[in-house]
Design an enzyme around this catalytic site. Structure first.
Site, mmCIF file in Angstrom:
data_model
loop_
_atom_site.group_PDB
_atom_site.id
_atom_site.type_symbol
_atom_site.label_atom_id
_atom_site.label_comp_id
_atom_site.label_asym_id
_atom_site.label_seq_id
_atom_site.Cartn_x
_atom_site.Cartn_y
_atom_site.Cartn_z
ATOM 1 N N GLN A 136 6.988 7.262 14.664
ATOM 2 C CA GLN A 136 5.945 6.763 13.761
ATOM 3 C C GLN A 136 5.003 5.820 14.503
ATOM 4 O O GLN A 136 3.787 5.932 14.409
ATOM 5 C CB GLN A 136 6.613 6.039 12.576
ATOM 6 C CG GLN A 136 5.663 5.229 11.729
ATOM 7 C CD GLN A 136 6.249 3.860 11.354
ATOM 8 O OE1 GLN A 136 7.247 3.413 11.917
ATOM 9 N NE2 GLN A 136 5.642 3.205 10.396
ATOM 10 N N LYS A 166 -21.221 -5.262 5.088
ATOM 11 C CA LYS A 166 -20.346 -4.836 3.973
ATOM 12 C C LYS A 166 -20.160 -5.985 2.977
ATOM 13 O O LYS A 166 -20.137 -5.773 1.774
ATOM 14 C CB LYS A 166 -18.996 -4.410 4.584
ATOM 15 C CG LYS A 166 -18.182 -3.525 3.754
ATOM 16 C CD LYS A 166 -17.328 -2.525 4.527
ATOM 17 C CE LYS A 166 -16.493 -3.040 5.661
ATOM 18 N NZ LYS A 166 -15.715 -1.977 6.302
ATOM 19 N N THR A 213 -3.892 4.803 -1.450
ATOM 20 C CA THR A 213 -4.901 5.347 -0.542
ATOM 21 C C THR A 213 -5.515 6.637 -1.090
ATOM 22 O O THR A 213 -5.034 7.210 -2.075
ATOM 23 C CB THR A 213 -4.320 5.613 0.865
ATOM 24 O OG1 THR A 213 -3.340 6.636 0.761
ATOM 25 C CG2 THR A 213 -3.721 4.364 1.462
ATOM 26 N N GLU A 235 0.850 -1.205 0.000
ATOM 27 C CA GLU A 235 0.000 0.000 0.000
ATOM 28 C C GLU A 235 0.879 1.246 0.000
ATOM 29 O O GLU A 235 1.822 1.336 0.784
ATOM 30 C CB GLU A 235 -0.895 -0.013 1.233
ATOM 31 C CG GLU A 235 -1.811 1.204 1.295
ATOM 32 C CD GLU A 235 -2.898 1.025 2.334
ATOM 33 O OE1 GLU A 235 -3.605 -0.006 2.291
ATOM 34 O OE2 GLU A 235 -3.021 1.911 3.181
ATOM 35 N N TYR A 280 -11.097 -4.712 11.170
ATOM 36 C CA TYR A 280 -10.321 -4.270 12.333
ATOM 37 C C TYR A 280 -10.184 -5.410 13.345
ATOM 38 O O TYR A 280 -11.123 -5.653 14.127
ATOM 39 C CB TYR A 280 -11.021 -3.043 12.965
ATOM 40 C CG TYR A 280 -11.215 -1.942 11.942
ATOM 41 C CD1 TYR A 280 -10.276 -0.936 11.809
ATOM 42 C CD2 TYR A 280 -12.300 -1.971 11.060
ATOM 43 C CE1 TYR A 280 -10.417 0.042 10.834
ATOM 44 C CE2 TYR A 280 -12.450 -1.000 10.079
ATOM 45 C CZ TYR A 280 -11.504 0.004 9.967
ATOM 46 O OH TYR A 280 -11.639 0.953 8.993
ATOM 47 N N ASP A 318 -12.591 8.598 7.906
ATOM 48 C CA ASP A 318 -12.745 9.034 9.301
ATOM 49 C C ASP A 318 -13.645 10.257 9.375
ATOM 50 O O ASP A 318 -13.766 11.010 8.408
ATOM 51 C CB ASP A 318 -11.367 9.355 9.902
ATOM 52 C CG ASP A 318 -10.639 8.068 10.278
ATOM 53 O OD1 ASP A 318 -11.315 7.116 10.720
ATOM 54 O OD2 ASP A 318 -9.413 8.013 10.102
#
Ligand code: FAD
Length: 314
Positions: free
Chosen positions: A235, A188, A72, A41, A168, A132
């Site tokens: 990070q 979903k 993304t 990604e 998640y 978000d």
């Protein structure tokens, strides 16, 4: 001692990605065909001046022959044109891309515009995300979409796409209970998502428990394990704040020991990611999705530690 030193010559000087891959496919077909996948990604630049750097990174990652690369979508859609440009570049290079798309902060018209643009560019894979909630209290979302499942339905009504969704292992922060989290996830899948990619997690036991919950809740689509290599202590602090992921004692002791030294932390983080990855196929994952964070050297070192993608996925 570290398992893996970062090799100096990770990538060919001249990368001809056109030669490296042959098919542009729906990810659902790739998942059906392969026992295990490895994907990466990347994120689009906020500034146009950084665009070339991201393209260079995309080319370097492509040379490692992943099954696909996801790009993304900036929260609120601010960098949407760069997402489309980068997936188009990957597609033209012969690498299967998937474009992320969020819906909460956009109108249906704006979302349809992006879906149709992707369709016109023959991009067949879209990751459907809610996004978000906006941090700006003055921003009132248009309200055309409530959940990612609404977006899945919309995407599939506008073309023959393969749609993925997020999940998640430690529960979405807004979910009230693990059971409700799984019920929402099932909605979903029922809307048509054909695979799921997890939020980052650092404890494989948590992943195993999630897979069991998903199966008990009637979710049987492929689940790809999202792995984030920890490359510096700052990070990881930020990532934990954003994702709420638990840090197991072993990773915490690595952070305590090497966190003050970026180079040593990077090597320790790469080794930790490799250990996590080699353990995951036996825990029911269908693929490893590496959050590359646009760091092709880190991804190259991990892939090197696995003995190359082809060998690892056999
Ligand atoms: P949803 O699936 O809609 O879930 C959001 C919440 O609503 C959950 O608590 C869920 O339990 C609940 N819910 C869902 N459906 C129902 C229902 N029918 N009834 C009741 N409750 C329900 N963000 C970006 O801005 N850009 C990106 O590119 C991006 N990529 C991501 C990739 C991955 C793999 C992951 C894991 C996350 C990504 N995110 C991205 C972050 C994501 O947008 C946020 O985590 C967001 O808060 C939730 O998105 P979602 O698609 O999971 O939402």
């Amino acid at each position: 001692m570290f398992l893996q030193e970062i090799p100096k010559d990770l990538f060919p000087v001249e990368i001809n990605v056109q030669l490296l891959h042959t098919g542009l496919m729906k990810i659902s077909d790739i998942l059906q065909k392969k026992k295990l996948t490895v994907s990466f990604e990347i994120f689009p630049p906020k500034e146009d001046s950084a665009f070339e750097g991201v393209i260079r990174c995309a080319n370097e990652l492509s040379s490692l022959t992943p099954d696909f690369i996801s790009v993304t979508y900036g929260a609120g859609g601010g960098t949407s044109s760069n997402t489309v440009k980068i997936v188009s570049h990957l597609q033209d290079s012969g690498v299967t891309p998937i474009a992320h798309l969020t819906c909460l902060s956009s109108s249906r018209l704006e979302v349809h515009h992006i879906i149709d643009e992707l369709h016109n560019k023959k991009i067949v894979n879209i990751m459907a995300l809610r996004g978000d909630r906006p941090r700006d209290p003055l921003f009132i979302p248009p309200g055309d979409y409530r959940y990612a499942s609404d977006l899945v339905t919309d995407i599939l009504s506008r073309g023959d796409f393969c749609v993925g969704g997020a999940c998640y292992p430690e529960g979405h922060p807004e979910s009230e209970t693990p059971e409700q989290d799984i019920r929402s996830l099932k909605a979903k899948i029922d809307a048509g998502a054909s695979f799921l990619t997890t939020q980052m997690f650092f404890d494989n036991e948590i992943f195993s428990q999630f897979i069991d919950r998903a199966h008990s809740g009637g979710i049987h689509v492929p689940i790809l394990a999202g792995i984030m290599p920890v490359t510096n202590a700052r990070q990881i602090k930020r990532m934990i704040e954003l994702s709420g992921a638990c840090i197991p004692a072993k990773l915490q002791s690595l952070i305590d020991r090497f966190g003050h030294d970026d180079q040593e932390m990077k090597k320790a983080g790469i080794d930790y990611a490799i250990e996590q990855i080699v353990d995951l196929p036996s825990r029911g994952t269908k693929g490893i999705h590496l959050y590359a964070m646009n760091k092709s050297d880190v991804v190259g070192a991990i892939v090197g530690g696995l003995g190359g993608i082809e060998r690892f996925t056999q």
